[in-house]
Design a protein around this motif. Structure first.
Motif, mmCIF file in Angstrom:
data_model
loop_
_atom_site.group_PDB
_atom_site.id
_atom_site.type_symbol
_atom_site.label_atom_id
_atom_site.label_comp_id
_atom_site.label_asym_id
_atom_site.label_seq_id
_atom_site.Cartn_x
_atom_site.Cartn_y
_atom_site.Cartn_z
ATOM 1 N N LYS A 174 16.541 10.919 26.489
ATOM 2 C CA LYS A 174 17.759 10.169 27.372
ATOM 3 C C LYS A 174 18.433 11.359 28.091
ATOM 4 O O LYS A 174 17.978 12.643 27.737
ATOM 5 N N GLN A 225 26.897 4.138 33.767
ATOM 6 C CA GLN A 225 27.809 2.892 32.987
ATOM 7 C C GLN A 225 26.941 1.548 32.507
ATOM 8 O O GLN A 225 26.177 1.027 33.371
ATOM 9 N N ASN A 226 26.818 1.667 31.257
ATOM 10 C CA ASN A 226 26.086 0.814 30.241
ATOM 11 C C ASN A 226 24.436 0.816 30.870
ATOM 12 O O ASN A 226 23.990 -0.139 31.122
ATOM 13 N N THR A 227 24.333 2.097 30.955
ATOM 14 C CA THR A 227 22.748 2.361 31.717
ATOM 15 C C THR A 227 21.851 2.594 30.370
ATOM 16 O O THR A 227 21.955 3.311 29.515
ATOM 17 N N LYS A 228 20.777 1.739 30.410
ATOM 18 C CA LYS A 228 19.705 1.549 29.434
ATOM 19 C C LYS A 228 18.653 2.681 29.292
ATOM 20 O O LYS A 228 17.921 2.581 30.588
ATOM 21 N N TRP A 258 19.048 2.917 24.055
ATOM 22 C CA TRP A 258 20.231 3.621 24.129
ATOM 23 C C TRP A 258 20.953 2.857 25.401
ATOM 24 O O TRP A 258 20.565 2.793 26.222
ATOM 25 N N LEU A 259 22.228 2.720 25.057
ATOM 26 C CA LEU A 259 23.224 2.147 26.083
ATOM 27 C C LEU A 259 24.311 3.247 26.388
ATOM 28 O O LEU A 259 25.282 3.547 25.563
ATOM 29 N N LEU A 260 24.201 3.917 27.435
ATOM 30 C CA LEU A 260 24.685 5.283 27.815
ATOM 31 C C LEU A 260 25.927 5.055 28.703
ATOM 32 O O LEU A 260 25.744 4.422 29.740
ATOM 33 N N ASP A 261 26.997 5.610 28.556
ATOM 34 C CA ASP A 261 28.003 5.858 29.532
ATOM 35 C C ASP A 261 28.327 7.279 29.680
ATOM 36 O O ASP A 261 27.990 8.044 28.591
#
Length: 86
Positions: free
Chosen positions: A53, A21-24, A32-35
């Motif tokens: 990533k 959840q909004n992991t950088k 990268w801001l990943l969900d």
């Protein structure tokens, strides 16, 4: 058919499907801001095929669960482990 080594079995047994959840994660020119969902090992980090990533397959959590239901990965050779940035 390739068999899993005891080390590979041990790593697979410790993998968990986790929600990002909004992991950088660090990217060459930024972040990268990943969900979504990824496979995480408590010591090694997130499974990655590119070293940048986490592996997030099409099909999301269901696909990751299929991998785990099949016993996990046969080998981790050529794969990477990545950790998020703070």
């Amino acid at each position: 058919m390739t068999k899993r080594t005891p080390e590979t079995i041990e790593i697979n047994d410790q993998l968990q499907i986790v929600r990002l959840q909004n992991t950088k994660f660090q990217e060459l020119n930024g972040i990268w801001l990943l969900d979504g969902y990824a496979l995480h090992h408590p010591e090694l980090g997130y499974v990655s095929f590119d070293g940048k990533k986490p592996f997030q397959p099409g099909g999301g959590k269901a696909t990751l669960q299929s991998v785990m239901d099949a016993g996990g990965f046969v080998s981790f050779e050529g794969m990477y482990w990545v950790k998020p940035i703070n």
